[in-house]
Design an enzyme around this catalytic site. Structure first.
Site, short mmCIF file in Angstrom:
data_model
loop_
_atom_site.label_atom_id
_atom_site.label_comp_id
_atom_site.label_asym_id
_atom_site.label_seq_id
_atom_site.Cartn_x
_atom_site.Cartn_y
_atom_site.Cartn_z
CB THR A 97 -0.87 0.05 1.41
OG1 THR A 97 -1.75 1.47 1.47
CG2 THR A 97 -0.16 -0.43 2.23
CG ASP A 98 -1.28 4.79 -0.99
OD1 ASP A 98 -1.82 4.31 -0.03
OD2 ASP A 98 -1.68 6.09 -1.58
CD GLU A 99 -3.41 3.31 4.30
OE1 GLU A 99 -3.66 3.32 5.35
OE2 GLU A 99 -4.56 3.24 3.34
CE LYS B 223 0.31 -4.71 2.86
NZ LYS B 223 -0.31 -5.79 2.48
P1 NAD Z 1 -9.40 -7.71 2.17
O1 NAD Z 1 -9.42 -7.19 3.79
O2 NAD Z 1 -10.40 -7.44 1.55
O3 NAD Z 1 -8.97 -8.98 2.03
C1 NAD Z 1 -7.92 -9.69 2.68
C2 NAD Z 1 -8.21 -11.29 2.46
O4 NAD Z 1 -6.97 -11.87 3.05
C3 NAD Z 1 -9.43 -11.94 2.81
O5 NAD Z 1 -10.00 -12.85 1.95
C4 NAD Z 1 -9.01 -12.68 4.23
O6 NAD Z 1 -9.83 -13.80 4.37
C5 NAD Z 1 -7.46 -13.18 3.68
N1 NAD Z 1 -6.84 -13.22 4.93
C6 NAD Z 1 -6.63 -12.47 5.95
N2 NAD Z 1 -5.94 -12.96 6.93
C7 NAD Z 1 -5.20 -14.37 6.33
C8 NAD Z 1 -4.37 -15.13 6.75
N3 NAD Z 1 -3.79 -14.96 7.81
N4 NAD Z 1 -4.14 -16.26 6.10
C9 NAD Z 1 -4.87 -16.47 4.70
N5 NAD Z 1 -5.88 -15.33 4.29
C10 NAD Z 1 -5.99 -14.39 4.93
O7 NAD Z 1 -8.24 -6.81 1.52
P2 NAD Z 1 -8.11 -6.26 0.21
O8 NAD Z 1 -8.61 -4.74 0.38
O9 NAD Z 1 -8.36 -7.01 -0.87
O10 NAD Z 1 -6.48 -5.97 0.12
C11 NAD Z 1 -5.69 -7.12 -0.29
C12 NAD Z 1 -4.33 -6.57 -0.35
O11 NAD Z 1 -4.06 -5.40 -0.94
C13 NAD Z 1 -3.76 -6.46 1.26
O12 NAD Z 1 -2.42 -6.72 1.19
C14 NAD Z 1 -3.73 -4.99 1.18
O13 NAD Z 1 -2.96 -4.10 2.36
C15 NAD Z 1 -3.41 -4.33 -0.13
N6 NAD Z 1 -3.83 -3.25 -0.44
C16 NAD Z 1 -5.21 -2.78 -0.30
C17 NAD Z 1 -5.73 -1.50 -0.85
C18 NAD Z 1 -7.18 -1.18 -0.75
O14 NAD Z 1 -7.51 -0.07 -1.15
N7 NAD Z 1 -8.09 -1.97 -0.18
C19 NAD Z 1 -4.91 -0.53 -1.49
C20 NAD Z 1 -3.44 -0.80 -1.70
C21 NAD Z 1 -3.01 -2.24 -0.94
P1 TYD Z 2 -10.79 3.84 4.08
O1 TYD Z 2 -11.90 3.34 3.10
O2 TYD Z 2 -10.84 3.13 5.61
O3 TYD Z 2 -9.32 3.80 3.36
P2 TYD Z 2 -7.95 4.28 4.01
O4 TYD Z 2 -8.28 4.61 5.55
O5 TYD Z 2 -6.95 2.82 3.91
O6 TYD Z 2 -7.58 5.40 3.20
O7 TYD Z 2 -11.15 5.36 4.38
C1 TYD Z 2 -10.98 6.17 3.28
C2 TYD Z 2 -11.00 7.65 3.83
O8 TYD Z 2 -12.26 7.89 4.19
C3 TYD Z 2 -10.17 7.82 5.06
O9 TYD Z 2 -9.62 9.28 4.76
C4 TYD Z 2 -10.92 7.79 6.16
C5 TYD Z 2 -12.31 8.33 5.53
N1 TYD Z 2 -13.48 7.49 6.15
C6 TYD Z 2 -14.64 8.36 6.63
O10 TYD Z 2 -14.48 9.45 6.82
N2 TYD Z 2 -15.60 7.77 7.12
C7 TYD Z 2 -15.61 6.22 7.36
O11 TYD Z 2 -16.57 5.80 7.96
C8 TYD Z 2 -14.70 5.48 6.98
C9 TYD Z 2 -14.63 4.16 6.85
C10 TYD Z 2 -13.60 5.95 6.27
#
Ligand code: NAD
Ligand code: TYD
Length: 359
Positions: free
Chosen positions: A135-137, A165
């Site tokens: 992630t960019d975080e 991460k």
């Molecule tokens: P998500 O929370 O929707 O899904 C996570 C998945 O991992 C689930 O299916 C869960 O069952 C599985 N999981 C959790 N713990 C586990 C374990 N111990 N063993 C096996 N499986 C396990 O997450 P996402 O939003 O799909 O994100 C996927 C990846 O991308 C993550 O690594 C996250 O850090 C990264 N990412 C997400 C975003 C975003 O905006 N969602 C952005 C950048 C990077």
């Molecule tokens: P989120 O979807 O949790 O992603 P991230 O924190 O990884 O960026 O949140 C996106 C943005 O929205 C973040 O600045 C937090 C804000 N947010 C709210 O304002 N209200 C909410 O209920 C949630 C879940 C997030």
């Protein structure tokens, strides 16, 4: 070594989109190792039911023996690692699971991948890839005028999620540097699109707005995120897997910085258009400013020059078009939504929002 890939977390939001896209675009076998936590949903993969090219293995990435057996049995040519605890707000309430899955789990995968890879013969040894989805975080927060994150931006994680991460990214780097494991890392901005668990901003707001519930905006709503359509993230991962330089990291983003309040307002307007409801009225009136997230990063922005220049990847979908498609998907898939809004979900909503909304 065969042509299969091992995916972790492929029943989650991005992982499921990736596995579905892979079946369509590439079509080689996928072994999908997923613990099916609250965020994992086999129903997201219904389209692959009965497909011999997809095998869901229910298990934990922290289980070294299971990971070793999966590698031994299926002889994958690559491991694409999505599995993680991914929600910042949960990492504030319960950081333990983040350290366990994101750090210990990634370490377990790296260690087992190293053992598997080190006994491969050439050319399989050189062509194996460990792709870590991050992630960019990890880069921390930006001021309004700061330049966007590049791959050289120093790590400065601010939430337990981001720190876990960052820890996993460092382990991946070290396994390449020390052991030569052929790793790749992607650092992507906020994804949105179909199949996202409705604890994250966009699906939460879509579902609340649909039902006329308050739309909780943290702080002043001025925090900025860069948004990328999930299908574009999947194509970026395929590009990095195909053509990425071993040991490198690639920033992935949508060139779509938006203030949270603008995102929420856009969702309101789309729903007013697509699903008007006289009893609810204009959904913008549901916006409720609530207590801020502790340590809330102000702004994320991604410089995508490296992946564009070196791998020829660009996001295909504009934010406004992707958001409309996403809202339509949630409107058209009420069964998927009902299936994920179970007891555990309702408990989280109560835990995170009851006090915030009561103020
Ligand atoms: P998500 O929370 O929707 O899904 C996570 C998945 O991992 C689930 O299916 C869960 O069952 C599985 N999981 C959790 N713990 C586990 C374990 N111990 N063993 C096996 N499986 C396990 O997450 P996402 O939003 O799909 O994100 C996927 C990846 O991308 C993550 O690594 C996250 O850090 C990264 N990412 C997400 C975003 C975003 O905006 N969602 C952005 C950048 C990077
Ligand atoms: P989120 O979807 O949790 O992603 P991230 O924190 O990884 O960026 O949140 C996106 C943005 O929205 C973040 O600045 C937090 C804000 N947010 C709210 O304002 N209200 C909410 O209920 C949630 C879940 C997030």
């Amino acid at each position: 070594m065969g042509e299969a890939i091992l995916v972790t977390g492929g029943a989650g939001f991005i992982g499921a989109n990736f596995v579905l896209n892979w079946a369509e675009v590439v079509g080689t076998p996928v072994i999908n190792l997923d613990l099916l936590t609250y965020a994992g949903n086999p129903a997201s993969l219904d389209a692959l039911r009965g497909d011999e090219g997809h095998l869901l293995v229910h298990g934990d990435i922290c289980d070294g023996e299971l990971v070793a057996a999966s590698l031994r049995e299926h002889q994958p040519r690559a491991l694409v690692h999505f599995a993680a605890e991914s929600h910042v707000d949960r990492s504030i309430v319960e950081p333990d699971a983040f350290v366990r899955t994101n750090v210990q789990g990634t370490f377990t995968l790296l260690e087992q991948a190293r053992l598997y890879w080190s006994q491969l013969d050439e050319p399989d040894r050189s062509s194996f890839r460990f792709l870590h989805v991050s992630t960019d975080e990890v880069y921390g927060t930006l001021g309004p005028q700061d330049a966007a994150f590049t791959e050289e931006t120093p790590y400065a994680p601010n939430s337990p999620y981001a720190a876990s991460k960052a820890g996993s990214d460092h382990l991946v780097r070290a396994y390449h540097h020390t052991f030569g494991l052929p790793t790749l890392t992607t650092n992507c901005s906020n994804n949105y699109g179909p199949l996202q668990f409705p604890e994250k901003l966009i699906p939460l707001v879509i579902l609340n707005a649909l039902e006329g519930k308050p739309l909780p905006v943290y702080g002043d709503g001025g925090n900025v995120r860069d948004w990328l359509y999930v299908g574009d993230h999947c194509s970026a991962i395929r590009a990095v897997l195909d053509r990425g330089q071993v040991g490198e990291t690639y920033n992935v983003g949508g060139n779509s910085e938006r203030k949270n309040l603008d995102v929420v307002t856009a969702v309101c307007d789309l729903l007013d258009e697509l699903r008007p409801d006289a009893a609810i009225g204009a959904r913008r009136n549901l916006i409720t400013f609530v207590k801020d997230r502790p340590g809330h990063d102000r702004r994320y922005a991604i410089n995508t020059t490296k992946i564009e220049r070196e791998l020829g990847w660009q996001p295909a979908k504009r934010f406004e078009a992707g958001l409309r498609q996403t809202v339509e998907w949630y409107l058209n898939n009420p069964a998927w939504v009902d299936n994920v809004r179970t007891g555990g979900y309702l408990h989280w909503i109560e835990q995170n929002y009851a006090e915030r909304l009561a103020r």
